[in-house]
Design a protein around this motif. Structure first.
Motif: not given
Length: 393
Positions: A330-331, A298-299, A321-324
């Protein structure tokens, strides 16, 4: 030259004094034995006496030397040769350091046999000969170095490789290194030289095959080793595209998935892989591969790239959305979600994502994306304000 002039001057002076004394009085010597007599001058008698004494001394010494019992003389001669060899060796290395190749070769070669370290003399002389472009002399000196000291083949081979590499003769250096590696498969310095040679030759396939051995046997620092591995894998990705024409996409995908896992989760490698897929017009495949890779690496750069890809937007949005849920602040992820929602014409959701991102960090990219959403909603004044903020005004 000055020493010779001084010696000549002293010799002439002594000769002049002796001549003066002889001229004053030549002296007289009479030798008588039985009926025999010998009459001569004093000076001639002394000359004959000195010559006879020297002849007797040399005869005795020669006899003892032949019989092998003159150990003192032999020891003295050996020490004298050793001292002279050390002096010549020192002068040879000084000449070598100063770039006086011809002088260095002559002095190091001459003193090698009597030196305590003939191997070093021959190797240094070989370098001096090589710098003069004397290939045959270099080979001869390297052979002499190998024969001078038992077990010196590795040292001689490494020196030969260094000489060849210094002139950019990497193919010849590689041939020597491969022979050395057969004899010393896990020697750290041989492997290091082999890595450098493969890099100079840009033989990334061979270097990739060598990497597992280098990891186990070499003493290369971990960060340098990681940097080397990433460089090799990046070159292999570029090579897959350039070398296989219409099959480049299949070869590119195969090359990436054949990499070790630590390479497949490396930011530079994942990013380059996706960029190459995009260059081949495979945007959907690029989105799928990036989505899979982002579960492990993740980057911000990958998140930003993911939001710009035109793949299956529904799946992209669902994944983001799952990662959110795991990264609510995380902007960059909120920027990607805003762009994806805008692409689906869900202006309300896009505005909400971007607004949340701007509360966390006023990134120019967030302002630019918000400006596009506001323009789509017809709020041109507010959109212009965000575009100005995006430009830093």
């Amino acid at each position: 030259m000055r020493i010779w002039l001084l010696f000549l001057l002293i010799t002439l002076t002594v000769g002049l004094l002796i001549g003066t004394v002889i001229n004053i009085d030549s002296g007289y010597v009479l030798l008588s034995w039985d009926v025999y007599t010998l009459e001569t001058s004093l000076w001639f008698f002394l000359l004959i006496l000195a010559a006879a004494s020297a002849a007797v001394y040399l005869l005795i010494r020669s006899s003892l030397l032949v019989l092998g019992s003159d150990w003192r003389f032999n020891e003295w001669r050996r020490q004298r040769r050793s001292v002279r060899a050390r002096r010549q060796t020192t002068r040879g290395f000084l000449a070598l350091a100063q770039g006086q190749w011809r002088r260095a070769e002559r002095q190091l070669r001459t003193s090698a046999e009597a030196s305590d370290t003939p191997l070093i003399n021959y190797l240094a002389a070989a370098r001096a000969a090589y710098e003069q472009g004397k290939t045959d002399a270099t080979d001869e000196l390297l052979k002499a170095a190998s024969q001078s000291t038992k077990g010196s083949e590795l040292a001689v081979g490494i020196t030969q490789v260094q000489l060849l590499q210094s002139r950019g003769q990497n193919e010849q250096a590689l041939a020597v290194l491969l022979r050395l590696r057969q004899q010393n498969p896990k020697h750290a310095y041989v492997l290091k030289l082999l890595v450098k040679t493969y890099q100079d030759l840009e033989d990334w396939v061979a270097l990739n095959d060598l990497l597992p051995t280098v990891k186990k046997a070499s003493k290369i620092p971990a960060d340098k080793l990681k940097e080397l591995e990433e460089r090799v894998q990046l070159q292999l990705l570029d090579r897959a595209v350039k070398a296989h024409g219409i099959r480049s996409v299949q070869e590119l995908k195969s090359t990436f998935h054949d990499m070790p896992r630590n390479s497949r989760v490396s930011l530079p490698i994942v990013k380059r892989y996706v960029e190459l897929l995009l260059e081949q017009g495979e945007e959907k495949l690029a989105e799928q591969e990036l989505r899979t890779a982002m579960s492990s690496v993740w980057h911000d750069e990958l998140v930003c790239l993911y939001g710009r890809l035109h793949g299956d937007t529904d799946k992209q949005l669902l994944f983001a959305e799952q990662q959110l849920t795991e990264r609510p602040n995380d902007p960059m992820l909120l920027l990607a979600l805003g762009r994806l929602a805008l692409r689906q014409h869900d202006l309300e959701k896009a505005r909400e994502y971007l607004k949340t991102g701007l509360k966390i960090k006023g990134m120019p990219e967030l302002h630019a994306a918000m400006g596009k959403v506001l323009m789509a909603e017809g709020e041109e004044t507010l959109a212009c304000e965000h575009f100005q903020l995006a430009l830093g005004r």
